[in-house]
Design an enzyme around this catalytic site. Structure first.
Site, PDB file in Angstrom:
ATOM      1  N   ASP A 172     -25.913  -3.062  -2.043  1.00 60.97           N
ATOM      2  CA  ASP A 172     -27.349  -2.737  -2.000  1.00 60.97           C
ATOM      3  C   ASP A 172     -27.590  -1.298  -1.549  1.00 60.97           C
ATOM      4  O   ASP A 172     -28.512  -0.635  -2.043  1.00 60.97           O
ATOM      5  CB  ASP A 172     -28.083  -3.704  -1.066  1.00 60.97           C
ATOM      6  CG  ASP A 172     -28.297  -5.075  -1.704  1.00 60.97           C
ATOM      7  OD1 ASP A 172     -28.034  -5.229  -2.915  1.00 60.97           O
ATOM      8  OD2 ASP A 172     -28.728  -5.994  -0.988  1.00 60.97           O
ATOM      9  N   ALA A 224     -11.477  -4.411   2.550  1.00 58.10           N
ATOM     10  CA  ALA A 224     -11.807  -5.851   2.559  1.00 58.10           C
ATOM     11  C   ALA A 224     -13.287  -6.113   2.271  1.00 58.10           C
ATOM     12  O   ALA A 224     -13.643  -7.171   1.735  1.00 58.10           O
ATOM     13  CB  ALA A 224     -11.408  -6.466   3.892  1.00 58.10           C
ATOM     14  N   ARG A 267      -9.560 -11.709  -4.005  1.00 56.99           N
ATOM     15  CA  ARG A 267      -9.704 -10.262  -4.236  1.00 56.99           C
ATOM     16  C   ARG A 267     -10.238  -9.947  -5.632  1.00 56.99           C
ATOM     17  O   ARG A 267     -10.356  -8.792  -6.022  1.00 56.99           O
ATOM     18  CB  ARG A 267      -8.361  -9.552  -4.023  1.00 56.99           C
ATOM     19  CG  ARG A 267      -7.882  -9.601  -2.592  1.00 56.99           C
ATOM     20  CD  ARG A 267      -6.638  -8.772  -2.370  1.00 56.99           C
ATOM     21  NE  ARG A 267      -5.894  -9.270  -1.232  1.00 56.99           N
ATOM     22  CZ  ARG A 267      -6.116  -8.906   0.037  1.00 56.99           C
ATOM     23  NH1 ARG A 267      -7.028  -8.003   0.331  1.00 56.99           N
ATOM     24  NH2 ARG A 267      -5.395  -9.440   1.015  1.00 56.99           N
ATOM     25  N   HIS A 274     -14.816  -7.418  -1.165  1.00 60.71           N
ATOM     26  CA  HIS A 274     -14.890  -8.805  -1.613  1.00 60.71           C
ATOM     27  C   HIS A 274     -15.980  -9.604  -0.908  1.00 60.71           C
ATOM     28  O   HIS A 274     -16.122 -10.798  -1.155  1.00 60.71           O
ATOM     29  CB  HIS A 274     -13.517  -9.468  -1.409  1.00 60.71           C
ATOM     30  CG  HIS A 274     -12.375  -8.583  -1.813  1.00 60.71           C
ATOM     31  ND1 HIS A 274     -12.238  -8.106  -3.106  1.00 60.71           N
ATOM     32  CD2 HIS A 274     -11.363  -8.013  -1.098  1.00 60.71           C
ATOM     33  CE1 HIS A 274     -11.160  -7.318  -3.158  1.00 60.71           C
ATOM     34  NE2 HIS A 274     -10.628  -7.241  -1.960  1.00 60.71           N
ATOM     35  N   HIS A 313      -9.106   1.347  -5.564  1.00 65.27           N
ATOM     36  CA  HIS A 313      -8.208   0.473  -4.795  1.00 65.27           C
ATOM     37  C   HIS A 313      -6.797   0.989  -4.965  1.00 65.27           C
ATOM     38  O   HIS A 313      -6.356   1.252  -6.094  1.00 65.27           O
ATOM     39  CB  HIS A 313      -8.308  -0.984  -5.257  1.00 65.27           C
ATOM     40  CG  HIS A 313      -9.664  -1.541  -5.029  1.00 65.27           C
ATOM     41  ND1 HIS A 313     -10.121  -1.821  -3.763  1.00 65.27           N
ATOM     42  CD2 HIS A 313     -10.676  -1.793  -5.878  1.00 65.27           C
ATOM     43  CE1 HIS A 313     -11.371  -2.237  -3.858  1.00 65.27           C
ATOM     44  NE2 HIS A 313     -11.735  -2.231  -5.128  1.00 65.27           N
ATOM     45  N   ILE A 314      -6.107   1.115  -3.840  1.00 64.31           N
ATOM     46  CA  ILE A 314      -4.739   1.620  -3.861  1.00 64.31           C
ATOM     47  C   ILE A 314      -3.826   0.625  -4.574  1.00 64.31           C
ATOM     48  O   ILE A 314      -2.985   0.999  -5.397  1.00 64.31           O
ATOM     49  CB  ILE A 314      -4.279   1.874  -2.406  1.00 64.31           C
ATOM     50  CG1 ILE A 314      -5.119   3.015  -1.818  1.00 64.31           C
ATOM     51  CG2 ILE A 314      -2.782   2.180  -2.333  1.00 64.31           C
ATOM     52  CD1 ILE A 314      -5.053   3.124  -0.307  1.00 64.31           C
ATOM     53  N   SER A 315      -4.000  -0.645  -4.245  1.00 64.45           N
ATOM     54  CA  SER A 315      -3.179  -1.699  -4.860  1.00 64.45           C
ATOM     55  C   SER A 315      -3.848  -2.193  -6.141  1.00 64.45           C
ATOM     56  O   SER A 315      -5.031  -1.919  -6.385  1.00 64.45           O
ATOM     57  CB  SER A 315      -3.008  -2.863  -3.877  1.00 64.45           C
ATOM     58  OG  SER A 315      -4.258  -3.504  -3.653  1.00 64.45           O
ATOM     59  N   TYR A 356       0.801  -1.236   0.000  1.00 63.29           N
ATOM     60  CA  TYR A 356       0.000   0.000   0.000  1.00 63.29           C
ATOM     61  C   TYR A 356       0.831   1.283   0.000  1.00 63.29           C
ATOM     62  O   TYR A 356       0.258   2.369  -0.068  1.00 63.29           O
ATOM     63  CB  TYR A 356      -0.962  -0.010   1.207  1.00 63.29           C
ATOM     64  CG  TYR A 356      -1.924  -1.181   1.146  1.00 63.29           C
ATOM     65  CD1 TYR A 356      -2.894  -1.253   0.148  1.00 63.29           C
ATOM     66  CD2 TYR A 356      -1.838  -2.235   2.049  1.00 63.29           C
ATOM     67  CE1 TYR A 356      -3.754  -2.331   0.059  1.00 63.29           C
ATOM     68  CE2 TYR A 356      -2.705  -3.325   1.976  1.00 63.29           C
ATOM     69  CZ  TYR A 356      -3.654  -3.364   0.976  1.00 63.29           C
ATOM     70  OH  TYR A 356      -4.505  -4.427   0.882  1.00 63.29           O
ATOM     71  N   ASN A 370     -13.543   3.303  -1.408  1.00 66.80           N
ATOM     72  CA  ASN A 370     -12.603   2.189  -1.306  1.00 66.80           C
ATOM     73  C   ASN A 370     -13.142   1.320  -0.170  1.00 66.80           C
ATOM     74  O   ASN A 370     -12.880   1.598   1.004  1.00 66.80           O
ATOM     75  CB  ASN A 370     -11.188   2.672  -1.006  1.00 66.80           C
ATOM     76  CG  ASN A 370     -10.203   1.509  -0.968  1.00 66.80           C
ATOM     77  OD1 ASN A 370     -10.600   0.346  -0.915  1.00 66.80           O
ATOM     78  ND2 ASN A 370      -8.922   1.811  -0.988  1.00 66.80           N
ATOM     79  N   ARG A 404      -3.453  -9.721  -7.415  1.00 69.77           N
ATOM     80  CA  ARG A 404      -3.338 -10.294  -6.073  1.00 69.77           C
ATOM     81  C   ARG A 404      -4.118 -11.616  -5.948  1.00 69.77           C
ATOM     82  O   ARG A 404      -4.401 -12.248  -6.948  1.00 69.77           O
ATOM     83  CB  ARG A 404      -3.756  -9.237  -5.045  1.00 69.77           C
ATOM     84  CG  ARG A 404      -2.839  -8.005  -5.105  1.00 69.77           C
ATOM     85  CD  ARG A 404      -3.169  -6.966  -4.068  1.00 69.77           C
ATOM     86  NE  ARG A 404      -2.980  -7.492  -2.723  1.00 69.77           N
ATOM     87  CZ  ARG A 404      -3.413  -6.873  -1.619  1.00 69.77           C
ATOM     88  NH1 ARG A 404      -4.051  -5.707  -1.737  1.00 69.77           N
ATOM     89  NH2 ARG A 404      -3.212  -7.397  -0.428  1.00 69.77           N
TER      90      ARG A 404
HETATM   91  C1  DQA Z   1      -7.728  -2.419  -1.040  1.00 67.95           C
HETATM   92  C2  DQA Z   1      -7.630  -3.844  -1.601  1.00 67.95           C
HETATM   93  C3  DQA Z   1      -8.426  -4.824  -0.753  1.00 67.95           C
HETATM   94  O1  DQA Z   1      -8.325  -6.131  -1.284  1.00 67.95           O
HETATM   95  C4  DQA Z   1      -7.904  -4.833   0.672  1.00 67.95           C
HETATM   96  O2  DQA Z   1      -8.697  -5.697   1.473  1.00 67.95           O
HETATM   97  C5  DQA Z   1      -7.790  -3.480   1.260  1.00 67.95           C
HETATM   98  C6  DQA Z   1      -7.332  -2.369   0.432  1.00 67.95           C
HETATM   99  C7  DQA Z   1      -6.837  -1.419  -1.803  1.00 67.95           C
HETATM  100  O3  DQA Z   1      -7.044  -0.229  -1.631  1.00 67.95           O
HETATM  101  O4  DQA Z   1      -5.925  -1.836  -2.530  1.00 67.95           O
HETATM  102  O5  DQA Z   1      -7.979  -3.305   2.462  1.00 67.95           O
HETATM  103  O6  DQA Z   1      -9.071  -1.982  -1.179  1.00 67.95           O
END
Ligand code: DQA
Length: 145
Positions: free
Chosen positions: A86, A76, A110, A79, A99-101, A22, A73, A106
């Protein structure tokens, strides 16, 4: 234009949390980036972070009639959370997922995003800059000229 940025669980630990994934920029850095974008683009940007799914659902519901665009964002909950999906559908506010990553690169768990099924766009793997891009997209698409 009023934009709400929602951050899910553990994003308050940015900078400390798994920096190889991250990055080293902190949650305070993210808040500063959002303030910069708001000033530069003349937008009202508010931020809400929670580690609790129901609190995120409540915040989305409260946005009805008050917020023009949501950047989310879900961390977790991306997923797992049909409840956040909803809630977004219920209020029908334009939304962009960040998503930052690069979640595509991954683990298999995910690869699914429930809130993403509602969002118009998903920006991933761009670090904190993804939030800027999401806000600019909402401004360009829904902001008044
Ligand atoms: C995340 C990616 C998710 O899989 C992870 O659970 C996070 C951060 C991201 O910003 O890359 O907590 O949303």
């Amino acid at each position: 234009m009023k934009i709400l940025v929602i951050n899910g669980p553990n994003l308050n630990l940015l900078g400390i949390r798994e920096p190889d994934i991250y990055g080293r920029r902190t949650f305070a850095d993210l808040l500063a980036l959002l303030a910069d974008v708001a000033r530069e683009e003349n937008l009202e940007v508010t931020q809400f972070q929670s580690n609790h799914e129901g609190a995120i659902v409540d915040k989305i519901q409260e946005s009805l009639g008050k917020i023009d665009g949501i950047v989310i964002n879900p961390a977790a909950y991306t997923h797992t959370s049909v409840a956040i999906l909803d809630a977004l559908k219920a209020v029908s506010i334009p939304a962009v997922e960040v998503h930052i990553s690069d979640v595509d690169a991954r683990e298999p768990f995910r690869q699914i995003s429930y809130p993403g099924m509602y969002c118009e766009k998903t920006i991933k793997g761009m670090g904190l800059e993804g939030y800027r891009q999401a806000i600019l997209y909402l401004k360009q698409t829904y902001g008044k000229a």
